[in-house]
Write a protein that holds these residues in place. Structure first.
Motif, PDB file in Angstrom:
ATOM      1  N   SER A   1       0.812  -1.217   0.000  1.00  0.00           N
ATOM      2  CA  SER A   1       0.000   0.000   0.000  1.00  0.00           C
ATOM      3  C   SER A   1       0.844   1.264   0.000  1.00  0.00           C
ATOM      4  CB  SER A   1      -0.932  -0.001   1.212  1.00  0.00           C
ATOM      5  OG  SER A   1      -0.205   0.037   2.423  1.00  0.00           O
ATOM      6  N   ARG A   2       2.148   1.123   0.063  1.00  0.00           N
ATOM      7  CA  ARG A   2       3.057   2.264   0.002  1.00  0.00           C
ATOM      8  C   ARG A   2       3.820   2.342  -1.314  1.00  0.00           C
ATOM      9  NH1 ARG A   2       3.799   4.780   4.622  1.00  0.00           N
ATOM     10  NH2 ARG A   2       2.912   3.896   6.527  1.00  0.00           N
ATOM     11  N   GLY A   3       3.580   1.399  -2.223  1.00  0.00           N
ATOM     12  CA  GLY A   3       4.308   1.385  -3.481  1.00  0.00           C
ATOM     13  C   GLY A   3       5.713   0.860  -3.356  1.00  0.00           C
ATOM     14  N   GLU A   4       6.078   0.329  -2.180  1.00  0.00           N
ATOM     15  CA  GLU A   4       7.455  -0.106  -1.959  1.00  0.00           C
ATOM     16  C   GLU A   4       7.825  -1.325  -2.798  1.00  0.00           C
ATOM     17  OE1 GLU A   4       8.232  -0.660   2.183  1.00  0.00           O
ATOM     18  OE2 GLU A   4       7.440   1.310   2.741  1.00  0.00           O
ATOM     19  N   GLU A   6      16.210   0.565   2.976  1.00  0.00           N
ATOM     20  CA  GLU A   6      17.225  -0.163   2.217  1.00  0.00           C
ATOM     21  C   GLU A   6      16.609  -1.316   1.419  1.00  0.00           C
ATOM     22  OE1 GLU A   6      19.351   1.520   5.865  1.00  0.00           O
ATOM     23  OE2 GLU A   6      17.391   0.655   5.400  1.00  0.00           O
ATOM     24  N   HIS A   7      15.676  -2.053   2.022  1.00  0.00           N
ATOM     25  CA  HIS A   7      15.062  -3.178   1.315  1.00  0.00           C
ATOM     26  C   HIS A   7      14.262  -2.703   0.106  1.00  0.00           C
ATOM     27  CE1 HIS A   7      16.540  -5.979   4.181  1.00  0.00           C
ATOM     28  NE2 HIS A   7      15.783  -5.566   5.170  1.00  0.00           N
ATOM     29  N   THR A   8      13.684  -1.508   0.208  1.00  0.00           N
ATOM     30  CA  THR A   8      12.930  -0.953  -0.931  1.00  0.00           C
ATOM     31  C   THR A   8      13.860  -0.483  -2.041  1.00  0.00           C
ATOM     32  OG1 THR A   8      11.113  -0.254   0.519  1.00  0.00           O
ATOM     33  CG2 THR A   8      11.293   0.837  -1.617  1.00  0.00           C
ATOM     34  N   LEU A   9      14.940   0.179  -1.691  1.00  0.00           N
ATOM     35  CA  LEU A   9      15.807   0.809  -2.691  1.00  0.00           C
ATOM     36  C   LEU A   9      16.863  -0.121  -3.280  1.00  0.00           C
ATOM     37  CD1 LEU A   9      16.437   4.290  -1.014  1.00  0.00           C
ATOM     38  CD2 LEU A   9      14.753   3.712  -2.777  1.00  0.00           C
ATOM     39  N   LEU A  10      17.320  -1.097  -2.515  1.00  0.00           N
ATOM     40  CA  LEU A  10      18.454  -1.912  -2.947  1.00  0.00           C
ATOM     41  C   LEU A  10      18.275  -2.561  -4.316  1.00  0.00           C
ATOM     42  CD1 LEU A  10      21.218  -3.128  -2.414  1.00  0.00           C
ATOM     43  CD2 LEU A  10      20.105  -4.931  -1.067  1.00  0.00           C
ATOM     44  N   PRO A  60      23.716  -4.173   2.559  1.00  0.00           N
ATOM     45  CA  PRO A  60      25.050  -3.689   2.163  1.00  0.00           C
ATOM     46  C   PRO A  60      25.310  -2.309   2.749  1.00  0.00           C
ATOM     47  CG  PRO A  60      23.851  -4.540   0.268  1.00  0.00           C
ATOM     48  CD  PRO A  60      22.861  -4.462   1.392  1.00  0.00           C
ATOM     49  N   THR A  61      26.463  -2.101   3.305  1.00  0.00           N
ATOM     50  CA  THR A  61      26.748  -0.817   3.921  1.00  0.00           C
ATOM     51  C   THR A  61      28.243  -0.552   3.900  1.00  0.00           C
ATOM     52  OG1 THR A  61      26.248   0.569   5.840  1.00  0.00           O
ATOM     53  CG2 THR A  61      26.962  -1.702   6.288  1.00  0.00           C
ATOM     54  N   VAL A  62      28.632   0.602   4.390  1.00  0.00           N
ATOM     55  CA  VAL A  62      30.031   1.015   4.465  1.00  0.00           C
ATOM     56  C   VAL A  62      30.518   0.767   5.886  1.00  0.00           C
ATOM     57  CG1 VAL A  62      31.629   2.958   4.256  1.00  0.00           C
ATOM     58  CG2 VAL A  62      29.666   2.768   2.689  1.00  0.00           C
ATOM     59  N   ALA A  96      27.585   2.192  -0.728  1.00  0.00           N
ATOM     60  CA  ALA A  96      27.971   0.784  -0.596  1.00  0.00           C
ATOM     61  C   ALA A  96      27.852   0.014  -1.901  1.00  0.00           C
ATOM     62  CB  ALA A  96      27.113   0.106   0.476  1.00  0.00           C
ATOM     63  N   VAL A  97      26.873   0.359  -2.754  1.00  0.00           N
ATOM     64  CA  VAL A  97      26.624  -0.459  -3.947  1.00  0.00           C
ATOM     65  C   VAL A  97      26.777   0.282  -5.264  1.00  0.00           C
ATOM     66  CG1 VAL A  97      25.092  -2.007  -2.676  1.00  0.00           C
ATOM     67  CG2 VAL A  97      24.105  -0.074  -3.908  1.00  0.00           C
ATOM     68  N   ALA A  98      26.653   1.622  -5.269  1.00  0.00           N
ATOM     69  CA  ALA A  98      26.733   2.385  -6.525  1.00  0.00           C
ATOM     70  C   ALA A  98      27.200   3.803  -6.233  1.00  0.00           C
ATOM     71  CB  ALA A  98      25.367   2.404  -7.220  1.00  0.00           C
ATOM     72  N   PRO A  99      28.466   3.976  -5.866  1.00  0.00           N
ATOM     73  CA  PRO A  99      28.950   5.284  -5.397  1.00  0.00           C
ATOM     74  C   PRO A  99      28.784   6.429  -6.387  1.00  0.00           C
ATOM     75  CG  PRO A  99      30.534   3.552  -4.893  1.00  0.00           C
ATOM     76  CD  PRO A  99      29.506   2.935  -5.785  1.00  0.00           C
ATOM     77  N   SER A 100      28.749   6.131  -7.683  1.00  0.00           N
ATOM     78  CA  SER A 100      28.645   7.207  -8.670  1.00  0.00           C
ATOM     79  C   SER A 100      27.204   7.629  -8.934  1.00  0.00           C
ATOM     80  CB  SER A 100      29.295   6.771  -9.992  1.00  0.00           C
ATOM     81  OG  SER A 100      28.597   5.663 -10.552  1.00  0.00           O
TER      82      SER A 100
END
Length: 438
Positions: free
Chosen positions: A155-158, A232-236, A292-294, A372-376
C-alpha cells in the motif's frame, strides 16, 4: 521534517530520556505457535476516531476501503489465501490513490484530487481490520506480523517500483512520507507524499528531449520501520547495477516554511523526537543486518545531486537553497556545535542538514546504501516548504480539513518537485553533466 529541529532539538532529546523505548522486536513465536488473537490498538489507528480523518475519508470516497478489505479478509480460509489477498488489496489501495491524484477515474468526493491524506487514513483502516481479524484457521503472531508487513509494503508502493530498461530513458526513484505531527493537528497533509502519488509511473521530457521515467514510494514516520531496514530493502534492488538500475534518486520530505532545501550533508544520529506511533529513539542510526553498507559506519554522508543547478534553475515559486549547516561534536570535544559549512574532520554527528529526525535518517540511509553499492549514482534529499493552511484556518479545533490556499500551496509544491526532478535528470544525462557544484 527539518522544521521540527528548529526550537525542538532540545525538546526531542528531553522527550527521548523521558519516554520509554517501545519494544519493536518481532514476535519470537514459530509458525505453529497458537493464535494469540488480535493485538492491542495501535497508536496511529486510535486517531481514526477523530473527526478530521473521518471527514477526509468520507469526502474522498475512501471510507469504503476498510469495510471492503475486512469482508474480503474474512472470506479467506488459509494463511496462503490471506497473504495473496492482503498483497492484492494493498496494491489496489496504492493504485487507487495514485489514480485519484493523477486524475484517473471518479474523484469519489469533493476533496481535491491532489490530496495525499486519503491513502494514509485508509491504510490505517486496513491495518486495523487486519489487526482485529479473527480468522477461522490458526494464525501465529509471526504470521500476522508478516501479513501486516506485506500490507504496508504493497500500500506504500514499496514493492511495485518498476523501472524500464534501455539507454533512451532516464530512470528516477522519488520517495515521500506520510503526514506527521498528527496529535497537534490531525488535518495535516505531507507534500512529499502528495508528490510521490503525483509522480508515480509518470514520464517527463527534459529540455534536451530526454525521456524520464519516475517511480515512487511513501514511507512511514516510524523509527522502528527504519531500524528494520524498510528504506534499504525498498531501494536496494534498484540501486544494484543492471539494465534497470536507477539513474537518479531523491528522497523528499517536508522541511521549512517558504523554501526548498537541497540537503548537502546527512548525519548518523537519531535525535529522539516522537514519531507517529509516539515512540522515541536517541542513538546512532542502526543499520539492519544483511543490508550492504560502508564499514566502519560513517558519521556523515553527502548528496550527489546537482545542488548548484537546482538552486539556480528557476523551477517554481519557492526559492531553492543549497543547505550546508550541520550540528556536530568536534573531534576531541564534548558539546554539540553548529557548523554553517558542513562537518569538520573527525566530528560526531548530532544533526545533518535535514536535522536528526526521519528526514535526515532517510537521506542518510539512502546515500549510505548508494555509497555501498553504486557510489557514482546521483542522489540525495530534498526538503519541501511546509504545507500551510490558509489564513483563518490555522486552528485545528475550529478549522476545516481543507481550504483554497491549502490546495494551491500543495499543488505549487508538488509542481516544483516535478520540475526539480526534471532539472536533476537533465543534469544527469547532459554531455559533461552538471553534477554537484557545476
Amino acid at each position: 521534517m527539518r522544521h521540527i529541529r528548529t526550537g525542538l532539538l532540545a525538546l526531542g532529546t528531553a522527550l527521548a530520556t523521558a519516554l520509554p523505548l517501545a519494544l519493536t522486536a518481532p514476535a519470537a513465536a514459530r509458525d505453529r505457535a497458537p493464535d494469540t488473537g488480535p493485538s492491542p490498538v495501535a497508536v496511529e489507528e486510535q486517531r481514526l476516531a477523530l473527526e478530521a480523518p473521518r471527514e477526509i475519508l468520507r469526502r474522498s470516497g475512501f471510507d469504503d476501503a476498510g469495510p471492503r478489505f475486512a469482508r474480503g479478509l474474512a472470506a479467506t480460509r488459509s494463511y496462503g489465501a490471506a497473504k495473496r489477498y492482503v498483497e492484492r488489496a494493498g496494491r489496489a489501495l496504492w493504485d487507487r490513490a495514485v489514480d485519484r491524484v493523477q486524475g484517473r477515474g471518479p474523484a469519489g468526493g469533493d476533496l481535491s484530487r491532489d490530496d495525499d491524506r486519503p491513502l494514509y487514513w485508509a491504510r490505517l483502516e486496513l491495518t486495523r481490520a487486519l489487526r482485529t481479524w479473527e480468522p477461522s484457521f490458526e494464525l501465529s503472531e509471526e504470521r500476522r506480523a508478516a501479513l501486516s508487513g506485506a500490507l504496508e509494503r504493497a500500500s506504500r508502493g514499496e514493492d511495485s517500483i518498476d523501472l524500464p530498461a534501455g539507454r533512451r530513458v532516464t530512470r528516477v526513484v522519488v520517495t515521500g512520507f506520510d503526514p506527521f505531527q498528527l496529535d497537534a493537528d490531525p488535518r495535516r497533509s505531507n507534500p512529499s507524499g502528495a508528490a510521490a502519488l503525483a509522480l508515480d509511473g509518470t514520464t517527463l521530457r527534459t529540455p534536451s528531449g530526454r525521456t524520464v521515467r519516475i517511480e515512487t514510494a511513501v514511507f512511514p514516520v516510524r523509527w522502528s520501520d527504519f531500524a528494520a531496514g524498510t528504506v534499504e530493502h525498498t531501494l536496494l534492488p534498484h540501486f544494484r547495477p543492471g539494465p534497470r538500475q536507477v539513474d537518479l534518486f531523491t528522497t523528499v520530505s517536508q522541511g521549512s516554511p517558504g523554501r526548498f532545501d537541497v540537503e548537502r550533508t546527512n548525519g548518523a544520529w537519531r535525535g529522539g523526537y516522537p514519531d507517529n506511533a509516539r515512540e522515541s529513539r536517541t542513538e546512532t542510526v542502526p543499520i539492519a543486518r544483511g543490508v550492504p553498507t560502508v564499514r566502519p559506519q560513517p558519521q556523515w554522508t553527502r548528496t550527489t545531486l546537482p545542488y548548484e543547478a537546482l538552486t539556480h534553475a528557476g523551477t517554481g515559486p519557492y526559492p531553492v537553497y543549497d543547505h550546508t549547516e550541520v550540528t556536530e561534536i568536534p573531534a576531541g570535544g564534548t558539546e554539540p556545535v553548529k557548523r554553517p559549512d558542513g562537518p569538520t574532520p573527525g566530528s560526531t554527528a548530532r544533526a545533518g542538514g535535514g536535522g536528526n529526525y526521519l528526514s535526515n535518517e532517510i537521506a542518510y540511509r539512502a546515500t549510505l546504501l548508494r555509497d555501498a553499492v553504486a557510489p557514482s549514482l546521483p542522489g540525495g534529499h530534498l526538503h519541501t516548504p511546509v504545507l500551510e493552511f490558509g489564513p483563518g484556518n490555522t486552528d485545528p479545533k475550529t478549522g476545516t480539513v481543507t481550504d483554497p490556499a491549502f490546495v494551491r500551496n500543495r499543488v505549487a509544491i508538488v509542481g516544483q518537485v516535478r520540475e526539480l526532478v526534471r532539472t536533476a535528470a537533465e543534469c544527469r544525462m547532459s554531455v559533461g553533466g552538471c553534477m554537484m557544484g557545476k
